[in-house]
Design a protein around this motif. Structure first.
Motif, PDB file in Angstrom:
ATOM      1  N   TRP A   1      -0.014 -10.102   2.707  1.00 47.26           N
ATOM      2  CA  TRP A   1      -1.456  -8.709   3.693  1.00 47.26           C
ATOM      3  C   TRP A   1      -0.849  -7.365   3.297  1.00 47.26           C
ATOM      4  O   TRP A   1      -1.264  -6.688   3.186  1.00 47.26           O
ATOM      5  CB  TRP A   1      -1.704  -9.775   4.264  1.00 47.26           C
ATOM      6  N   ASP A   2       0.506  -7.119   2.716  1.00 40.40           N
ATOM      7  CA  ASP A   2       1.120  -5.756   3.007  1.00 40.40           C
ATOM      8  C   ASP A   2       0.952  -4.816   1.861  1.00 40.40           C
ATOM      9  O   ASP A   2      -0.005  -4.704   1.648  1.00 40.40           O
ATOM     10  CB  ASP A   2       2.640  -5.475   3.464  1.00 40.40           C
ATOM     11  N   ALA A   3       0.640  -6.127   1.070  1.00 44.12           N
ATOM     12  CA  ALA A   3       0.650  -4.987  -0.596  1.00 44.12           C
ATOM     13  C   ALA A   3      -0.654  -4.996  -0.664  1.00 44.12           C
ATOM     14  O   ALA A   3      -1.085  -4.557  -1.389  1.00 44.12           O
ATOM     15  CB  ALA A   3       0.962  -6.347  -1.586  1.00 44.12           C
ATOM     16  N   THR A   4      -1.670  -6.606  -0.444  1.00 40.99           N
ATOM     17  CA  THR A   4      -3.152  -6.279  -0.413  1.00 40.99           C
ATOM     18  C   THR A   4      -3.465  -4.597   0.388  1.00 40.99           C
ATOM     19  O   THR A   4      -4.354  -3.566   0.046  1.00 40.99           O
ATOM     20  CB  THR A   4      -3.753  -7.457   0.405  1.00 40.99           C
ATOM     21  N   ILE A   5      -2.910  -4.646   1.650  1.00 41.46           N
ATOM     22  CA  ILE A   5      -3.266  -3.586   2.465  1.00 41.46           C
ATOM     23  C   ILE A   5      -3.170  -2.025   1.575  1.00 41.46           C
ATOM     24  O   ILE A   5      -3.801  -1.391   1.604  1.00 41.46           O
ATOM     25  CB  ILE A   5      -2.371  -3.145   3.631  1.00 41.46           C
ATOM     26  N   ALA A   6      -1.374  -2.234   1.001  1.00 46.57           N
ATOM     27  CA  ALA A   6      -1.344  -0.882   0.203  1.00 46.57           C
ATOM     28  C   ALA A   6      -2.110  -0.284  -1.164  1.00 46.57           C
ATOM     29  O   ALA A   6      -2.562   0.055  -1.151  1.00 46.57           O
ATOM     30  CB  ALA A   6      -0.283  -1.068   0.346  1.00 46.57           C
ATOM     31  N   ASP A   7      -2.553  -1.580  -1.845  1.00 45.73           N
ATOM     32  CA  ASP A   7      -4.217  -1.835  -2.392  1.00 45.73           C
ATOM     33  C   ASP A   7      -4.997  -0.995  -2.176  1.00 45.73           C
ATOM     34  O   ASP A   7      -5.670  -0.254  -2.837  1.00 45.73           O
ATOM     35  CB  ASP A   7      -3.574  -3.119  -3.555  1.00 45.73           C
ATOM     36  N   VAL A   8      -4.985  -1.578  -1.136  1.00 49.44           N
ATOM     37  CA  VAL A   8      -7.057  -1.459  -0.681  1.00 49.44           C
ATOM     38  C   VAL A   8      -6.510   0.586  -0.054  1.00 49.44           C
ATOM     39  O   VAL A   8      -7.537   0.982  -0.443  1.00 49.44           O
ATOM     40  CB  VAL A   8      -6.969  -2.060   0.683  1.00 49.44           C
ATOM     41  N   ASP A   9      -5.793   0.522   0.771  1.00 49.06           N
ATOM     42  CA  ASP A   9      -5.557   2.205   1.143  1.00 49.06           C
ATOM     43  C   ASP A   9      -5.501   2.824  -0.607  1.00 49.06           C
ATOM     44  O   ASP A   9      -6.179   4.221  -0.553  1.00 49.06           O
ATOM     45  CB  ASP A   9      -3.570   1.836   1.771  1.00 49.06           C
ATOM     46  N   ALA A  10      -4.480   2.749  -0.913  1.00 54.52           N
ATOM     47  CA  ALA A  10      -5.145   2.873  -2.394  1.00 54.52           C
ATOM     48  C   ALA A  10      -6.294   3.030  -3.392  1.00 54.52           C
ATOM     49  O   ALA A  10      -7.291   4.396  -3.739  1.00 54.52           O
ATOM     50  CB  ALA A  10      -4.318   2.977  -3.688  1.00 54.52           C
ATOM     51  N   GLU A  11      -7.486   2.526  -3.238  1.00 57.25           N
ATOM     52  CA  GLU A  11      -8.460   2.977  -3.549  1.00 57.25           C
ATOM     53  C   GLU A  11      -9.429   3.346  -2.491  1.00 57.25           C
ATOM     54  O   GLU A  11      -9.984   4.383  -3.142  1.00 57.25           O
ATOM     55  CB  GLU A  11      -8.891   1.229  -4.049  1.00 57.25           C
ATOM     56  N   ILE A  12      -8.843   3.549  -1.157  1.00 59.81           N
ATOM     57  CA  ILE A  12     -10.156   3.868  -0.088  1.00 59.81           C
ATOM     58  C   ILE A  12      -9.521   5.665  -0.545  1.00 59.81           C
ATOM     59  O   ILE A  12     -10.772   6.310  -1.283  1.00 59.81           O
ATOM     60  CB  ILE A  12      -9.595   3.565   1.311  1.00 59.81           C
ATOM     61  N   PHE A  13      -8.347   6.115  -1.167  1.00 55.38           N
ATOM     62  CA  PHE A  13      -8.307   7.419  -1.500  1.00 55.38           C
ATOM     63  C   PHE A  13      -8.710   7.573  -2.434  1.00 55.38           C
ATOM     64  O   PHE A  13      -9.550   9.080  -3.058  1.00 55.38           O
ATOM     65  CB  PHE A  13      -6.371   7.803  -1.296  1.00 55.38           C
ATOM     66  N   ALA A  14      -9.097   6.990  -3.627  1.00 53.91           N
ATOM     67  CA  ALA A  14      -9.880   7.121  -4.835  1.00 53.91           C
ATOM     68  C   ALA A  14     -11.007   7.248  -4.808  1.00 53.91           C
ATOM     69  O   ALA A  14     -10.693   7.455  -5.709  1.00 53.91           O
ATOM     70  CB  ALA A  14      -9.382   5.939  -5.960  1.00 53.91           C
ATOM     71  N   SER A  15     -11.488   6.645  -3.720  1.00 55.35           N
ATOM     72  CA  SER A  15     -12.686   6.408  -3.450  1.00 55.35           C
ATOM     73  C   SER A  15     -13.537   7.557  -3.110  1.00 55.35           C
ATOM     74  O   SER A  15     -14.434   8.412  -3.552  1.00 55.35           O
ATOM     75  CB  SER A  15     -13.154   5.683  -2.704  1.00 55.35           C
ATOM     76  N   GLY A  16     -13.043   9.203  -2.498  1.00 53.88           N
ATOM     77  CA  GLY A  16     -13.240  10.085  -2.620  1.00 53.88           C
ATOM     78  C   GLY A  16     -13.273  10.366  -1.280  1.00 53.88           C
ATOM     79  O   GLY A  16     -14.545  11.144  -0.348  1.00 53.88           O
TER      80      GLY A  16
END
Length: 552
Positions: free
Chosen positions: A128-143
């Motif tokens: 879940w740590d890895a999943t959260i890191a991926d989601v955080d990156a997607e949130i940032f990339a979404s603008g």
């Protein structure tokens, strides 16, 4: 013709490659560009585009550094004398952005449950740590701006008493108004002016100097000079906070940090709005910054007598230690474990009589100048703010300035042993483990830029811009100027005119057979730039010599 020249005469002839590079620099063409292949996914057509390296120092790339300087000047000019608030309402979040945040909340809950219940000995928690890191990156990339967790990753924040020092005058606290604009003044004939300020702040004296060099290097306080340089950005931040409290409005600024001739950093600041000079000087006198770090004045370990790294035993549950370290530094003789960074701060917090490691204050030299929009003084101040941005702090010493070079070397030597941050290996010299300690740390060998000669202890940003200066990021200012050029040339901007994701960019490695030599690519860019400039001059003449956004 060259066959008849002597060897000495031939040696004086310029190299064709050097001439080509000089021509490229004079035409503003990057000599370190990065080749990218751009694929149009709709048409299947690909082409090669040269992307400038984007360097900010002339020692790396003169064209890119000068282009960055012009961009900073445009940013300063556009935000300095505004007549209306630079405030824009944020766009509403998209459904995709809201879904990402909801997914992030679910992932965090699952991660906390896995850690709480010890599922698979932490295996699920790691997933879940890895999943959260991926989601955080997607949130940032979404603008979106910022982080869904305010201050995430900073850990527990330590607080200290906010009581002011008794050796510093108090400042009045005025009621804050939600505006970034200064006062207006009306002349007897009815004209209204909204003046701003240009402020220069310096650090105090460390000893008598002449022509930028200490008169007596033995009595010059290099330690204090080094510590002031290391924490100078914090002092500037505190000055702005105090200035806003006295002004009563959200003061906005554009500032640059440069070295004085004696190599101490000082700051030039364009400030929107104006205050009485006496108020500004009172703010300077009342501004200070305290560095609450463990003591670093008495050397405990040096030479061959240095702490030794010892690995920690594995935990029974297979998890990591709370501080994240895999080992500790111990005394080489007694084997006693050195206090960790957290332990040292706990001891400091528990000592009611503790004193800060260092206290920074500005010097008595304060220059405050009123500036009006569109005046010659305003243009001169903007040029002065950007004058040295293309040079490093330590790169402004001339090759023949032997005494100043020796002075710089002594300052760098003092900086070599000063802790620059909680993670600095120099803490081992003073008997404290650095934060997040790792094996192989050696005092005096910190690789952070504060210790490098070209930075002279100052590791902060060279340009300091408040958030509501122009309500634009530097990238947005750059896009504005790009859009103006393309509009004048009548060229559609593919980056904005097309739908997102249409173009795919991929780097082309050096040596690609279809790329061609760098010299040939540079010459082609020179030809393109010259052609575009001729066309741009013609279009400007037809449009009445219209200037790009921000001037310049």
């Amino acid at each position: 013709m060259t066959d008849s020249l002597s060897r000495a005469e031939r040696a004086r002839l310029p190299l064709a490659r050097d001439v080509a590079e000089l021509v490229a620099e004079e035409n503003g063409v990057c000599v370190r560009s990065i080749a990218m292949r751009v694929l149009d996914t709709q048409t299947g057509v690909s082409r090669v585009v040269e992307i400038p390296c984007g360097a900010t120092l002339e020692s790396v790339c003169k064209p890119c550094a000068r282009r960055n300087r012009q961009l900073r000047m445009a940013q300063c000019r556009e935000g300095w004398h505004l007549e209306s608030e630079p405030v824009a309402e944020p766009d509403p979040p998209s459904e995709h952005q809201k879904w990402l945040v909801e997914w992030r909340a679910y992932a965090q809950e699952q991660r906390d449950r896995a850690e709480r219940e010890g599922i698979a000995e932490g295996g699920d928690a790691a997933f879940w740590d890895a999943t959260i890191a991926d989601v955080d990156a997607e949130i940032f990339a979404s603008g979106v701006r910022g982080n869904v967790l305010d201050g995430a990753g900073s850990g527990e924040r330590r607080t200290r008493s906010t009581r002011r020092r008794q050796d510093t005058p108090d400042l009045p606290r005025r009621t804050m108004s939600d505006t970034t604009l200064g006062r207006t003044f009306t002349t007897p004939d009815g004209k209204t002016f909204r003046p701003s300020m240009f402020i220069t702040l310096t650090l105090p004296s460390y000893g008598r100097v002449r022509d930028g060099v200490p008169v007596d290097p033995a009595t010059y306080d290099y330690r204090r000079a080094a510590r002031d340089a290391l924490h100078f950005s914090k002092l500037v931040d505190r000055f702005v906070q105090n200035l806003r409290r006295v002004a009563g409005f959200d003061v906005q600024y554009f500032a640059t940090v440069e070295p004085q001739k004696r190599l101490a950093p000082h700051v030039h600041m364009a400030v929107r709005g104006t205050l009485p000079r006496a108020d500004v000087r009172a703010v300077v006198a009342a501004t200070y910054h305290q560095v609450w770090w463990p003591a670093a004045d008495q050397v405990v370990y040096e030479g061959d007598h240095l702490p030794v790294w010892v690995a920690r035993p594995e935990r029974a549950d297979g998890g990591a230690y709370a501080d994240g370290q895999d080992g500790d530094y111990v005394d080489p003789v007694s084997g006693e474990v050195l206090p960790t960074w957290a332990d040292a701060l706990d001891e400091l917090d528990g000592d009611q009589d503790a004193e800060p490691l260092h206290v920074l204050r500005f010097g008595t030299q304060v220059d405050v100048k009123g500036v009006l929009a569109g005046s010659r003084d305003a243009d001169q101040c903007i040029r002065y703010l950007a004058k040295y941005l293309t040079k490093s702090l330590g790169g402004q010493i001339g090759p023949d300035e032997v005494a100043r070079r020796a002075h710089a070397a002594r300052l760098v030597e003092a900086l070599r042993w000063e802790p620059c941050c909680p993670e600095c290996p120099n803490w081992l010299r003073y008997g404290v483990q650095p934060k997040d300690a790792t094996p192989g740390m050696v005092p005096g060998r910190c690789r952070r830029k504060a210790h490098k000669p070209e930075h002279l202890g100052y590791s902060g940003r060279r340009v300091l811009v408040s958030r509501r200066w122009s309500n634009k990021t530097l990238g947005e200012h750059k896009r504005d100027r790009r859009a103006w050029v393309l509009d004048m040339l009548g060229i559609a901007d593919e980056q904005t005119a097309s739908e997102p994701g249409r173009f795919e960019w991929s780097p082309i490695p050096d040596g690609d057979p279809g790329l061609g030599s760098r010299a040939m690519r540079t010459l082609r860019e020179v030809a393109r730039v010259q052609q575009r400039r001729r066309l741009l001059r013609e279009m400007q003449a037809r449009a009445g010599d219209e200037s790009p956004p921000g001037g310049g």
